[in-house]
Scaffold this motif. Structure first.
Motif, PDB file in Angstrom:
ATOM      1  N   ALA A 126       0.850  -1.197   0.000  1.00  0.00           N
ATOM      2  CA  ALA A 126       0.000   0.000   0.000  1.00  0.00           C
ATOM      3  C   ALA A 126       0.881   1.240   0.000  1.00  0.00           C
ATOM      4  O   ALA A 126       1.780   1.367   0.828  1.00  0.00           O
ATOM      5  N   ASP A 127       0.634   2.159  -0.922  1.00  0.00           N
ATOM      6  CA  ASP A 127       1.420   3.383  -0.969  1.00  0.00           C
ATOM      7  C   ASP A 127       1.114   4.293   0.218  1.00  0.00           C
ATOM      8  O   ASP A 127       1.976   5.032   0.670  1.00  0.00           O
ATOM      9  N   PHE A 128      -0.143   4.223   0.691  1.00  0.00           N
ATOM     10  CA  PHE A 128      -0.587   5.130   1.760  1.00  0.00           C
ATOM     11  C   PHE A 128      -1.274   4.349   2.880  1.00  0.00           C
ATOM     12  O   PHE A 128      -1.809   3.268   2.646  1.00  0.00           O
ATOM     13  N   GLU A 160       2.031   8.687   3.637  1.00  0.00           N
ATOM     14  CA  GLU A 160       2.760   7.767   2.767  1.00  0.00           C
ATOM     15  C   GLU A 160       3.486   6.682   3.565  1.00  0.00           C
ATOM     16  O   GLU A 160       4.045   6.945   4.622  1.00  0.00           O
ATOM     17  N   ASN A 161       3.456   5.472   3.033  1.00  0.00           N
ATOM     18  CA  ASN A 161       4.205   4.367   3.631  1.00  0.00           C
ATOM     19  C   ASN A 161       5.667   4.412   3.200  1.00  0.00           C
ATOM     20  O   ASN A 161       5.999   5.015   2.180  1.00  0.00           O
ATOM     21  N   PRO A 162       6.535   3.737   3.957  1.00  0.00           N
ATOM     22  CA  PRO A 162       7.929   3.641   3.506  1.00  0.00           C
ATOM     23  C   PRO A 162       8.005   2.899   2.178  1.00  0.00           C
ATOM     24  O   PRO A 162       7.205   1.999   1.929  1.00  0.00           O
ATOM     25  N   ILE A 197       9.678   0.224   0.608  1.00  0.00           N
ATOM     26  CA  ILE A 197      10.485  -0.896   1.124  1.00  0.00           C
ATOM     27  C   ILE A 197      11.624  -1.228   0.166  1.00  0.00           C
ATOM     28  O   ILE A 197      12.784  -1.373   0.567  1.00  0.00           O
ATOM     29  N   LEU A 198      11.288  -1.323  -1.113  1.00  0.00           N
ATOM     30  CA  LEU A 198      12.288  -1.684  -2.126  1.00  0.00           C
ATOM     31  C   LEU A 198      13.411  -0.651  -2.190  1.00  0.00           C
ATOM     32  O   LEU A 198      14.601  -1.002  -2.187  1.00  0.00           O
ATOM     33  N   ALA A 199      13.048   0.626  -2.218  1.00  0.00           N
ATOM     34  CA  ALA A 199      14.068   1.678  -2.264  1.00  0.00           C
ATOM     35  C   ALA A 199      14.925   1.632  -1.006  1.00  0.00           C
ATOM     36  O   ALA A 199      16.148   1.834  -1.067  1.00  0.00           O
ATOM     37  N   GLY A 250      12.701  -5.892  -8.302  1.00  0.00           N
ATOM     38  CA  GLY A 250      11.385  -5.303  -8.057  1.00  0.00           C
ATOM     39  C   GLY A 250      10.411  -5.700  -9.144  1.00  0.00           C
ATOM     40  O   GLY A 250      10.796  -6.248 -10.186  1.00  0.00           O
ATOM     41  N   PHE A 251       9.139  -5.426  -8.903  1.00  0.00           N
ATOM     42  CA  PHE A 251       8.076  -5.673  -9.874  1.00  0.00           C
ATOM     43  C   PHE A 251       7.353  -4.362 -10.151  1.00  0.00           C
ATOM     44  O   PHE A 251       7.279  -3.498  -9.266  1.00  0.00           O
ATOM     45  N   ALA A 252       6.813  -4.208 -11.352  1.00  0.00           N
ATOM     46  CA  ALA A 252       5.983  -3.035 -11.626  1.00  0.00           C
ATOM     47  C   ALA A 252       4.985  -3.357 -12.728  1.00  0.00           C
ATOM     48  O   ALA A 252       5.287  -4.130 -13.644  1.00  0.00           O
ATOM     49  N   ALA A 253       3.820  -2.781 -12.636  1.00  0.00           N
ATOM     50  CA  ALA A 253       2.838  -2.836 -13.715  1.00  0.00           C
ATOM     51  C   ALA A 253       2.676  -1.412 -14.222  1.00  0.00           C
ATOM     52  O   ALA A 253       2.451  -0.497 -13.441  1.00  0.00           O
ATOM     53  N   GLU A 254       2.851  -1.218 -15.523  1.00  0.00           N
ATOM     54  CA  GLU A 254       2.757   0.131 -16.091  1.00  0.00           C
ATOM     55  C   GLU A 254       1.875   0.103 -17.339  1.00  0.00           C
ATOM     56  O   GLU A 254       1.912  -0.860 -18.104  1.00  0.00           O
ATOM     57  N   THR A 255       1.123   1.185 -17.554  1.00  0.00           N
ATOM     58  CA  THR A 255       0.312   1.307 -18.768  1.00  0.00           C
ATOM     59  C   THR A 255       1.081   1.996 -19.896  1.00  0.00           C
ATOM     60  O   THR A 255       0.673   1.926 -21.048  1.00  0.00           O
TER      61      THR A 255
HETATM   62  N1  CTP Z   1       7.183  -1.173  -3.319  1.00  0.00           N
HETATM   63  C1  CTP Z   1       7.745  -1.132  -2.060  1.00  0.00           C
HETATM   64  N2  CTP Z   1       7.258  -0.272  -1.125  1.00  0.00           N
HETATM   65  C2  CTP Z   1       6.261   0.575  -1.424  1.00  0.00           C
HETATM   66  C3  CTP Z   1       5.677   0.560  -2.723  1.00  0.00           C
HETATM   67  C4  CTP Z   1       6.176  -0.339  -3.640  1.00  0.00           C
HETATM   68  O1  CTP Z   1       8.675  -1.897  -1.795  1.00  0.00           O
HETATM   69  N3  CTP Z   1       5.818   1.420  -0.499  1.00  0.00           N
HETATM   70  C5  CTP Z   1       7.755  -2.110  -4.316  1.00  0.00           C
HETATM   71  C6  CTP Z   1       6.786  -3.131  -4.882  1.00  0.00           C
HETATM   72  O2  CTP Z   1       6.809  -4.319  -4.119  1.00  0.00           O
HETATM   73  C7  CTP Z   1       7.341  -3.356  -6.286  1.00  0.00           C
HETATM   74  C8  CTP Z   1       7.993  -2.025  -6.631  1.00  0.00           C
HETATM   75  O3  CTP Z   1       8.203  -1.338  -5.396  1.00  0.00           O
HETATM   76  O4  CTP Z   1       8.348  -4.340  -6.286  1.00  0.00           O
HETATM   77  C9  CTP Z   1       7.203  -1.145  -7.549  1.00  0.00           C
HETATM   78  O5  CTP Z   1       5.943  -0.892  -6.984  1.00  0.00           O
HETATM   79  P1  CTP Z   1       5.016   0.219  -7.628  1.00  0.00           P
HETATM   80  O6  CTP Z   1       3.737   0.293  -6.884  1.00  0.00           O
HETATM   81  O7  CTP Z   1       4.980  -0.039  -9.113  1.00  0.00           O
HETATM   82  O8  CTP Z   1       5.949   1.516  -7.410  1.00  0.00           O
HETATM   83  P2  CTP Z   1       5.682   2.877  -6.650  1.00  0.00           P
HETATM   84  O9  CTP Z   1       7.028   3.411  -6.295  1.00  0.00           O
HETATM   85  O10 CTP Z   1       4.730   2.699  -5.518  1.00  0.00           O
HETATM   86  O11 CTP Z   1       5.098   3.806  -7.762  1.00  0.00           O
HETATM   87  P3  CTP Z   1       3.563   4.052  -8.270  1.00  0.00           P
HETATM   88  O12 CTP Z   1       3.299   5.487  -7.971  1.00  0.00           O
HETATM   89  O13 CTP Z   1       3.650   3.767  -9.765  1.00  0.00           O
HETATM   90  O14 CTP Z   1       2.651   3.109  -7.531  1.00  0.00           O
END
Ligand code: CTP
Ligand code: CA
Length: 227
Positions: free
Chosen positions: A102-104, A128-130, A132-134, A152-157
């Motif tokens: 979850a982003d938030f 906003e959540n941390p 994690i990947l970064a 990492g994984f991402a879905a993009e349009t």
């Molecule tokens: N990810 C993560 N921590 C977050 C959000 C995402 O570790 N808070 C990781 C996901 O597990 C995935 C990668 O980052 O491996 C990409 O996630 P994605 O949602 O596409 O990236 P975001 O940086 O959240 O960008 P967006 O605004 O496109 O959602």
């Protein structure tokens, strides 16, 4: 780069995988969540065990049987997952972030169940959540010369690879497994659905495949990067 055909061994290696979707609590009975089942991450765990790796699976809210031979750490929220991943990461040779994080999250988790009282509901304030990947990539950089492969994984349009390329750079990981989603406009054949982008510039298209087969391809690309 061509996809390595053989199953590169991960014997003696440690593989850390996140799976599922995090839940962010509003009160004791409610949460903000997503529909991730965790199947892709479990496929990675099975594939890594089969290659001889020591496997830890950090699973958020999944309803799948524990993969045989893997250690499973259960978490609920993004912050739980962040703590679990950071704790396990220092010993990992390969890290794969398949989880839908979850982003938030709500700023406040109510102690008691939220009640309706006839008035309009208050808006839910989010923070906003941390990332994690970064954070994992940053920690790796702080530890010095790597020896650890982060995926990492991402879905993009975006039918071009631009959004994914900049996401890969922003996250600081080595491989980004891109799922090109959308209504097909500009995407060409379904063959282009998956592309594994590498920080060193490589792009490996992966034809439409099962989650198990995708895990095999990505693990081979990761294993090839281990010295
Ligand atoms: N990810 C993560 N921590 C977050 C959000 C995402 O570790 N808070 C990781 C996901 O597990 C995935 C990668 O980052 O491996 C990409 O996630 P994605 O949602 O596409 O990236 P975001 O940086 O959240 O960008 P967006 O605004 O496109 O959602
Ligand atoms: Ca996101």
């Amino acid at each position: 780069a061509p996809v390595p055909e053989e199953s590169l061994s991960l014997a003696g290696r440690t593989v850390l995988i996140s799976a599922g979707g995090t839940r962010e609590e509003l009160d004791p009975v409610r949460f903000l969540g997503n529909w991730s089942t965790g199947r892709q991450g479990y496929a990675f765990a099975r594939a890594a065990v089969a290659r001889g790796a020591v496997v830890t699976l950090v699973a958020a809210n999944t309803e799948l049987p524990d993969p045989a031979g893997a250690k499973v750490v259960r978490v609920v929220s993004a912050r739980d997952m962040d703590a679990a991943m950071l704790a396990e990461a220092p010993g990992a040779d390969v890290i794969v972030m398949t989880a839908a994080v979850a982003d938030f999250r709500p700023v406040v988790r109510a102690e008691a169940k939220i009640k309706k009282d006839g008035a309009l509901p208050p808006p839910i304030e989010l923070t906003e959540n941390p990332d994690i990947l970064a954070g994992l990539s940053r920690r790796r950089a702080e530890r010095g010369p790597a020896g650890q492969v982060i995926v990492g994984f991402a879905a993009e349009t975006d039918p071009s690879l631009d959004a994914a390329r900049s996401k890969l750079a922003r996250k600081g990981c080595d491989l980004l497994v891109l799922n090109r989603v959308g209504d097909g406009e500009g995407f060409g054949a379904a063959d282009n659905e998956w592309v594994v982008l590498a920080a060193d510039g490589g792009a490996t298209p992966v034809p439409r495949r099962s989650k198990d087969a995708l895990a095999e391809v990505v693990l081979s690309l990761a294993a090839a990067r281990l010295s």
